[in-house]
Write a protein that holds these residues in place. Structure first.
Motif, PDB file in Angstrom:
ATOM      1  N   HIS A  58      58.523 -32.848  73.039  1.00 16.45           N
ATOM      2  CA  HIS A  58      59.760 -33.269  72.392  1.00 16.45           C
ATOM      3  C   HIS A  58      60.888 -33.216  73.416  1.00 16.45           C
ATOM      4  CE1 HIS A  58      62.475 -34.199  69.134  1.00 16.45           C
ATOM      5  NE2 HIS A  58      63.215 -33.127  69.369  1.00 16.45           N
ATOM      6  N   VAL A  59      61.912 -34.034  73.191  1.00 16.38           N
ATOM      7  CA  VAL A  59      63.125 -33.979  74.004  1.00 16.38           C
ATOM      8  C   VAL A  59      64.305 -33.710  73.074  1.00 16.38           C
ATOM      9  CG1 VAL A  59      64.620 -35.135  75.647  1.00 16.38           C
ATOM     10  CG2 VAL A  59      62.166 -35.644  75.646  1.00 16.38           C
ATOM     11  N   PHE A  60      64.956 -32.571  73.268  1.00 14.62           N
ATOM     12  CA  PHE A  60      66.163 -32.243  72.527  1.00 14.62           C
ATOM     13  C   PHE A  60      67.367 -32.895  73.202  1.00 14.62           C
ATOM     14  CE2 PHE A  60      63.340 -28.614  71.732  1.00 14.62           C
ATOM     15  CZ  PHE A  60      63.384 -28.540  70.342  1.00 14.62           C
ATOM     16  N   ILE A  61      68.265 -33.423  72.394  1.00 17.86           N
ATOM     17  CA  ILE A  61      69.512 -34.006  72.888  1.00 17.86           C
ATOM     18  C   ILE A  61      70.657 -33.144  72.379  1.00 17.86           C
ATOM     19  CG2 ILE A  61      70.971 -36.053  72.973  1.00 17.86           C
ATOM     20  CD1 ILE A  61      68.547 -37.719  72.080  1.00 17.86           C
ATOM     21  N   PHE A  62      71.424 -32.592  73.307  1.00 16.29           N
ATOM     22  CA  PHE A  62      72.564 -31.759  72.927  1.00 16.29           C
ATOM     23  C   PHE A  62      73.871 -32.407  73.383  1.00 16.29           C
ATOM     24  CE2 PHE A  62      69.168 -28.552  73.113  1.00 16.29           C
ATOM     25  CZ  PHE A  62      69.385 -27.876  71.919  1.00 16.29           C
ATOM     26  N   PRO A  63      74.919 -32.310  72.585  1.00 15.19           N
ATOM     27  CA  PRO A  63      76.252 -32.718  73.056  1.00 15.19           C
ATOM     28  C   PRO A  63      76.787 -31.647  74.018  1.00 15.19           C
ATOM     29  CG  PRO A  63      76.114 -32.675  70.642  1.00 15.19           C
ATOM     30  CD  PRO A  63      74.948 -31.915  71.177  1.00 15.19           C
ATOM     31  N   SER A  64      76.404 -31.767  75.286  1.00 12.64           N
ATOM     32  CA  SER A  64      76.768 -30.753  76.276  1.00 12.64           C
ATOM     33  C   SER A  64      76.533 -31.330  77.664  1.00 12.64           C
ATOM     34  CB  SER A  64      75.925 -29.487  76.102  1.00 12.64           C
ATOM     35  OG  SER A  64      74.614 -29.659  76.623  1.00 12.64           O
ATOM     36  N   CYS A 209      66.837 -31.229  76.892  1.00 15.13           N
ATOM     37  CA  CYS A 209      65.773 -30.246  77.135  1.00 15.13           C
ATOM     38  C   CYS A 209      64.462 -30.890  76.714  1.00 15.13           C
ATOM     39  CB  CYS A 209      65.985 -28.972  76.306  1.00 15.13           C
ATOM     40  SG  CYS A 209      66.945 -27.700  77.097  1.00 15.13           S
ATOM     41  N   ALA A 210      63.607 -31.199  77.680  1.00 17.52           N
ATOM     42  CA  ALA A 210      62.285 -31.732  77.382  1.00 17.52           C
ATOM     43  C   ALA A 210      61.298 -30.569  77.411  1.00 17.52           C
ATOM     44  CB  ALA A 210      61.895 -32.796  78.398  1.00 17.52           C
ATOM     45  N   VAL A 211      60.516 -30.417  76.360  1.00 19.76           N
ATOM     46  CA  VAL A 211      59.737 -29.188  76.202  1.00 19.76           C
ATOM     47  C   VAL A 211      58.270 -29.491  75.923  1.00 19.76           C
ATOM     48  CG1 VAL A 211      61.740 -27.903  75.393  1.00 19.76           C
ATOM     49  CG2 VAL A 211      60.259 -29.037  73.720  1.00 19.76           C
ATOM     50  N   SER A 212      57.415 -28.573  76.366  1.00 18.57           N
ATOM     51  CA  SER A 212      55.984 -28.657  76.109  1.00 18.57           C
ATOM     52  C   SER A 212      55.647 -27.946  74.804  1.00 18.57           C
ATOM     53  CB  SER A 212      55.212 -27.997  77.253  1.00 18.57           C
ATOM     54  OG  SER A 212      55.433 -26.589  77.255  1.00 18.57           O
ATOM     55  N   ASP A 213      54.430 -28.191  74.308  1.00 17.29           N
ATOM     56  CA  ASP A 213      53.963 -27.445  73.138  1.00 17.29           C
ATOM     57  C   ASP A 213      53.928 -25.950  73.437  1.00 17.29           C
ATOM     58  OD1 ASP A 213      53.543 -29.523  71.252  1.00 17.29           O
ATOM     59  OD2 ASP A 213      51.693 -30.086  72.287  1.00 17.29           O
ATOM     60  N   ARG A 214      53.589 -25.593  74.661  1.00 13.70           N
ATOM     61  CA  ARG A 214      53.530 -24.190  75.045  1.00 13.70           C
ATOM     62  C   ARG A 214      54.908 -23.527  74.950  1.00 13.70           C
ATOM     63  NH1 ARG A 214      53.141 -22.022  80.376  1.00 13.70           N
ATOM     64  NH2 ARG A 214      52.121 -19.995  80.391  1.00 13.70           N
ATOM     65  N   ALA A 215      55.924 -24.245  75.392  1.00 16.32           N
ATOM     66  CA  ALA A 215      57.277 -23.709  75.281  1.00 16.32           C
ATOM     67  C   ALA A 215      57.707 -23.584  73.825  1.00 16.32           C
ATOM     68  CB  ALA A 215      58.259 -24.600  76.038  1.00 16.32           C
ATOM     69  N   LEU A 216      57.325 -24.556  73.007  1.00 17.68           N
ATOM     70  CA  LEU A 216      57.653 -24.468  71.583  1.00 17.68           C
ATOM     71  C   LEU A 216      56.938 -23.293  70.928  1.00 17.68           C
ATOM     72  CD1 LEU A 216      57.631 -28.251  70.609  1.00 17.68           C
ATOM     73  CD2 LEU A 216      59.624 -26.758  70.817  1.00 17.68           C
ATOM     74  N   ASP A 217      55.695 -23.057  71.310  1.00 17.44           N
ATOM     75  CA  ASP A 217      54.969 -21.899  70.774  1.00 17.44           C
ATOM     76  C   ASP A 217      55.649 -20.595  71.176  1.00 17.44           C
ATOM     77  OD1 ASP A 217      53.108 -23.545  69.601  1.00 17.44           O
ATOM     78  OD2 ASP A 217      51.621 -23.328  71.202  1.00 17.44           O
ATOM     79  N   ARG A 218      56.074 -20.508  72.437  1.00 19.15           N
ATOM     80  CA  ARG A 218      56.774 -19.309  72.892  1.00 19.15           C
ATOM     81  C   ARG A 218      58.073 -19.134  72.107  1.00 19.15           C
ATOM     82  NH1 ARG A 218      56.584 -16.658  77.998  1.00 19.15           N
ATOM     83  NH2 ARG A 218      54.543 -17.690  78.266  1.00 19.15           N
ATOM     84  N   HIS A 219      58.730 -20.239  71.821  1.00 17.41           N
ATOM     85  CA  HIS A 219      59.973 -20.196  71.038  1.00 17.41           C
ATOM     86  C   HIS A 219      59.706 -19.627  69.641  1.00 17.41           C
ATOM     87  CE1 HIS A 219      63.647 -21.557  69.049  1.00 17.41           C
ATOM     88  NE2 HIS A 219      62.897 -22.218  68.177  1.00 17.41           N
ATOM     89  N   ARG A 220      58.630 -20.072  69.022  1.00 19.96           N
ATOM     90  CA  ARG A 220      58.343 -19.643  67.654  1.00 19.96           C
ATOM     91  C   ARG A 220      57.846 -18.203  67.590  1.00 19.96           C
ATOM     92  NH1 ARG A 220      55.651 -24.913  67.803  1.00 19.96           N
ATOM     93  NH2 ARG A 220      56.939 -26.471  66.727  1.00 19.96           N
TER      94      ARG A 220
END
Length: 395
Positions: A58-64, A209-220
């Protein structure tokens, strides 16, 4: 104030010139950011960004700015007090470490020579020593904008894998994305960070922020680091339907839609070949002036920007000021300890051969009027190379 004819040459390694097509796309009425038209547009943006980054989850888009996404990467994928290993070979790498330290993370720095890329062997050696697996993330800048040095991200990933260490791999792609090949999924990058104002050809204001499934798992699964505005959880929930948890910068998203279409139409290979060609012409001009490229590794020279050294005892700042005043061109300043010792020529984004030649002519004239020691063969060397190089149609 008097009118200056012609156009200003924004020859920085970011922000870069914004194409008229992007500005025209942004000149539209704002639509309902909870409505179906906006949702369809955003879902298309997420897919387009995934193609540019190289197929992340996934790629998150932030106003920043991209600096905001440095923070987002750290607070979403790490737990309070986690140790991170930072490769410091430039101003922006150093600043990312400062962010991590201010956020309460334990930052361990491997100091590199700013004139060379990150060393995969040294990173691997440190991870091999970490038998307790305390290092939770490795932070590397792909293309260090301050120095014009590009690191080999695939080689670093291979070195990490060779140790068997489970650390996350985070990469700053701020001045490399859409100028230099970047393949997030293939290279095993867990989080990559970028901004809108460089290779993506937009005004400043969007961070990614472009993220891997692994990063999302670590986030959760990890103990949550305090976060609110940059929280991935709420963003994911809304992004699934094409929306955001707050009012988004709609007109910048219109521009992003146009810039992604331009990159798709040119094609990634042609985009990278164009940047390679312009960067080589710039380096030949630098050599023709008798000046030195700050990067000392010929395999690590940047396709996005060239950092040029002036002679010992000379000051690059009066030269930059003269170029701006006389020729209406902005060149990049030296950052941190490089202030006054270098100037930077950007050649990324919406730039072609004639635009670059105009910029190099401005540099050569500026060197002359400011008294920087040089020879006069740079412009001719760049022109000779570009005239002989394959045209975009042949590439």
């Amino acid at each position: 104030m008097t009118h200056r004819s012609g156009r200003h040459f924004l020859q920085l390694p970011g922000p870069t010139p914004v194409p008229g097509r992007v500005f025209r796309a942004m000149n539209r009425d704002v639509i309902d950011h909870r409505g179906p038209e906006f949702g369809r547009m955003s879902l298309g943006l997420f897919e387009g960004l995934k193609r540019v980054f190289g197929d992340p989850a996934h790629v998150f888009i932030f106003p920043s700015s991209a600096s905001g996404c440095w923070e987002a990467a750290l607070v979403n994928a790490l737990s309070p007090g986690d140790r991170v290993l930072l490769w410091n070979n430039g101003f922006f790498a150093s600043k990312w470490g400062d962010f991590a330290r201010e956020l309460g993370f334990d930052v361990e720095v491997l100091t590199g020579d700013w004139r060379h890329p990150a060393d995969p062997g040294r990173i691997a050696a440190r991870l091999a020593q970490d038998r307790e697996r305390e290092i939770q993330a490795v932070l590397v800048v792909h293309n260090e904008t301050s120095t014009g040095v590009t690191s080999d991200i695939a080689a670093i990933r291979a070195a990490i894998d060779g140790t068997g260490h489970p650390t996350l791999f985070m990469v700053d792609t701020v001045s490399s994305l859409a100028a230099t090949p970047f393949r997030q999924s293939e290279w095993g990058v867990d989080v990559s960070v970028c901004g809108s104002q460089k290779g993506l050809m937009l005004p400043p204001g969007l961070g990614f922020c472009a993220v891997s499934d692994r990063a999302l798992d670590r986030h959760r699964d990890g103990a949550p680091t305090p976060r609110a505005y940059f929280d991935w959880t709420e963003m994911l929930r809304e992004n699934e339907r094409g929306y955001f948890p707050y009012t988004p910068p709609t007109t910048l998203l219109y521009g992003l839609e146009a810039s992604l279409a331009m990159l798709r139409e040119e094609g990634a290979d042609a985009t990278f070949a164009r940047h390679t060609r312009l960067a080589e012409a710039t380096r030949r001009a630098v050599a023709g002036w008798g000046l030195r490229n700050y990067c000392q590794d010929p395999d690590a020279v940047s396709s996005a920007g060239t950092t040029v050294m002036v002679g010992d005892g000379e000051d690059a700042e009066p030269f930059r000021a003269a170029v701006l005043e006389r020729f209406d061109m902005s060149l990049g300043t030296g950052l941190g300890p490089l202030r006054g010792k270098v100037f930077r020529i950007g050649h990324l984004g919406d730039v072609n051969e004639l635009m670059l030649m105009g910029a190099l002519a401005g540099v050569e004239m500026g060197l002359k009027i400011s008294g920087i020691a040089h020879t006069t063969g740079g412009l001719a060397a760049a022109a000779e190379f570009l005239a002989a190089a394959d045209s975009p149609a042949d590439a």
